[in-house]
Design a protein around this motif. Sequence first.
Motif, PDB file in Angstrom:
ATOM      1  N   UNK A 165       0.809  -1.377  -0.004  1.00  0.00           N
ATOM      2  CA  UNK A 165      -0.331  -0.236  -0.354  1.00  0.00           C
ATOM      3  C   UNK A 165       0.855   1.315   0.021  1.00  0.00           C
ATOM      4  N   UNK A 166       0.256   2.548   0.043  1.00  0.00           N
ATOM      5  CA  UNK A 166       0.871   3.476  -0.429  1.00  0.00           C
ATOM      6  C   UNK A 166       1.111   3.952   1.192  1.00  0.00           C
ATOM      7  N   UNK A 167       2.399   4.791   0.912  1.00  0.00           N
ATOM      8  CA  UNK A 167       2.957   5.143   2.751  1.00  0.00           C
ATOM      9  C   UNK A 167       4.676   3.633   3.021  1.00  0.00           C
ATOM     10  N   UNK A 168       4.727   2.892   2.774  1.00  0.00           N
ATOM     11  CA  UNK A 168       5.609   1.980   3.205  1.00  0.00           C
ATOM     12  C   UNK A 168       6.965   2.622   2.544  1.00  0.00           C
ATOM     13  N   UNK A 169       8.229   2.566   3.515  1.00  0.00           N
ATOM     14  CA  UNK A 169       9.351   2.630   2.874  1.00  0.00           C
ATOM     15  C   UNK A 169      10.512   1.714   3.677  1.00  0.00           C
ATOM     16  N   UNK A 170      10.507  -0.139   3.076  1.00  0.00           N
ATOM     17  CA  UNK A 170      10.591  -1.006   2.630  1.00  0.00           C
ATOM     18  C   UNK A 170      11.792  -1.409   1.969  1.00  0.00           C
ATOM     19  N   UNK A 171      13.210  -2.390   3.159  1.00  0.00           N
ATOM     20  CA  UNK A 171      14.041  -3.099   1.964  1.00  0.00           C
ATOM     21  C   UNK A 171      13.533  -4.018   1.884  1.00  0.00           C
ATOM     22  N   UNK A 172      13.995  -4.435   0.510  1.00  0.00           N
ATOM     23  CA  UNK A 172      13.445  -6.182   0.236  1.00  0.00           C
ATOM     24  C   UNK A 172      14.351  -6.925  -0.216  1.00  0.00           C
ATOM     25  N   UNK A 173      14.166  -8.048   0.658  1.00  0.00           N
ATOM     26  CA  UNK A 173      15.248  -9.284  -0.314  1.00  0.00           C
ATOM     27  C   UNK A 173      14.408 -10.281  -0.827  1.00  0.00           C
ATOM     28  N   UNK A 174      14.962 -10.785  -1.790  1.00  0.00           N
ATOM     29  CA  UNK A 174      14.381 -11.337  -2.909  1.00  0.00           C
ATOM     30  C   UNK A 174      15.259 -12.435  -3.359  1.00  0.00           C
ATOM     31  N   UNK A 175      14.575 -13.189  -4.088  1.00  0.00           N
ATOM     32  CA  UNK A 175      15.494 -14.247  -4.884  1.00  0.00           C
ATOM     33  C   UNK A 175      15.884 -13.475  -6.522  1.00  0.00           C
ATOM     34  N   UNK A 176      16.524 -13.317  -7.216  1.00  0.00           N
ATOM     35  CA  UNK A 176      16.898 -12.746  -8.381  1.00  0.00           C
ATOM     36  C   UNK A 176      16.048 -12.469  -9.354  1.00  0.00           C
ATOM     37  N   UNK A 177      15.297 -11.798  -9.451  1.00  0.00           N
ATOM     38  CA  UNK A 177      14.570 -12.205 -11.148  1.00  0.00           C
ATOM     39  C   UNK A 177      13.612 -10.880 -11.075  1.00  0.00           C
ATOM     40  N   UNK A 178      12.494 -10.969 -11.999  1.00  0.00           N
ATOM     41  CA  UNK A 178      12.089  -8.938 -12.181  1.00  0.00           C
ATOM     42  C   UNK A 178      10.908  -9.683 -12.893  1.00  0.00           C
TER      43      UNK A 178
END
Length: 365
Positions: A204-217
């Motif tokens: 949603x709006x207003x989220x400042x996040x660090x994201x770690x993920x599998x390496x794809x888009x």
Amino acid sequence: MNLQISRPWKLLSNRVWRTYTGGAVLNQWQQNGIPEDNHFPEEWIASVVKARNPGREKQTNEGLSWLKTEGEPLLLTDLIQSDPEGMLGTDHVRRYGTHTGVLVKLLDSAERLTIQVHPDRSTAEHLFGSPFGKTEAWYALGTRQINGINPYVLLGFKPWVTREHWEALFHRQDIEGMINCLHRIDIKEGQVILVEAGIPHAIGPGCFLMEIQEPTDFTIRVERVTPSGLHLEDHSCHQGLGFDQMFDCFHYKTYELHEIIEKCFIKSRLLSSQPDSRSKELLGRERCAYFSMDELEVSATPTIIPPQPGYSVGIVVEGMGEVRWKGGFETLTQGDCFFFPPQIEDMHLISNEHGLRFVRCYPPD
């Protein structure tokens, strides 16, 4: 290429175009330019992944990370290719070759992202020929209210949703109907949320996040127009699969609200507490085999970082200081990002008088 590999490598800023708007808080946090929202709301960190942005194919290296050197900037991919084991670790190269196996991001949303899903590994192998899917985890670094709306995420199908119903809503483009199919959960700073591939979601709006993920888009979107009015090309929705096959990427398991919260919201765990340092596990291997995260808080006393057999990625979340190692040092300030090859000798962190918060992200074992 004649470079000392076994040292921390500072990453240059790497903002990436996305279909949604945001970035004002990220700009402010990075102390980088005017804090305004635009279509570059994400910072990709230690990335060897090219962004999949239809219409921007001329941006040939969009998404790839660059390193600071004493001379010209250097692509992270090029340095890895020059010495894979030195940059990634022997065991990692044996299993994953020269691929890092993980991608780290910072993202700041000024609008709700479109409802989306990412394929799991078996689906990604079958549909995209990729060994990686896109399980991801978010660490909430901050929040803001936009138009009086508390920050939230949409996460997981409610108990009555079926594939047939979900597809019918998509073909009618019944956005409110699709939103109503997912659980809406308010989020707060400091929370960690694990989103396994196949689970539908939207930030949603207003989220400042660090994201770690599998390496794809690989992002399957079910809204053909973003909340701010951007009309998406077909490929941005189905990623080349077509509007029928893209629904194979969803897992149609349903959840009660308490079930999806228990499944996805991760409790941090204290690892150690000393007079001059404190570390906690944000996401451990027992919850996710694809990556992990921890956070270190240090004071002015040097904190030793033991050599590790594999690489890691570091982000200065708060504070200032230095990272020192045998043969050199780099200053640290909020927003700085680093790539740490394995077996760095005599590495330690030093904070200024205000303290230092430092997150480290790790690839698969």
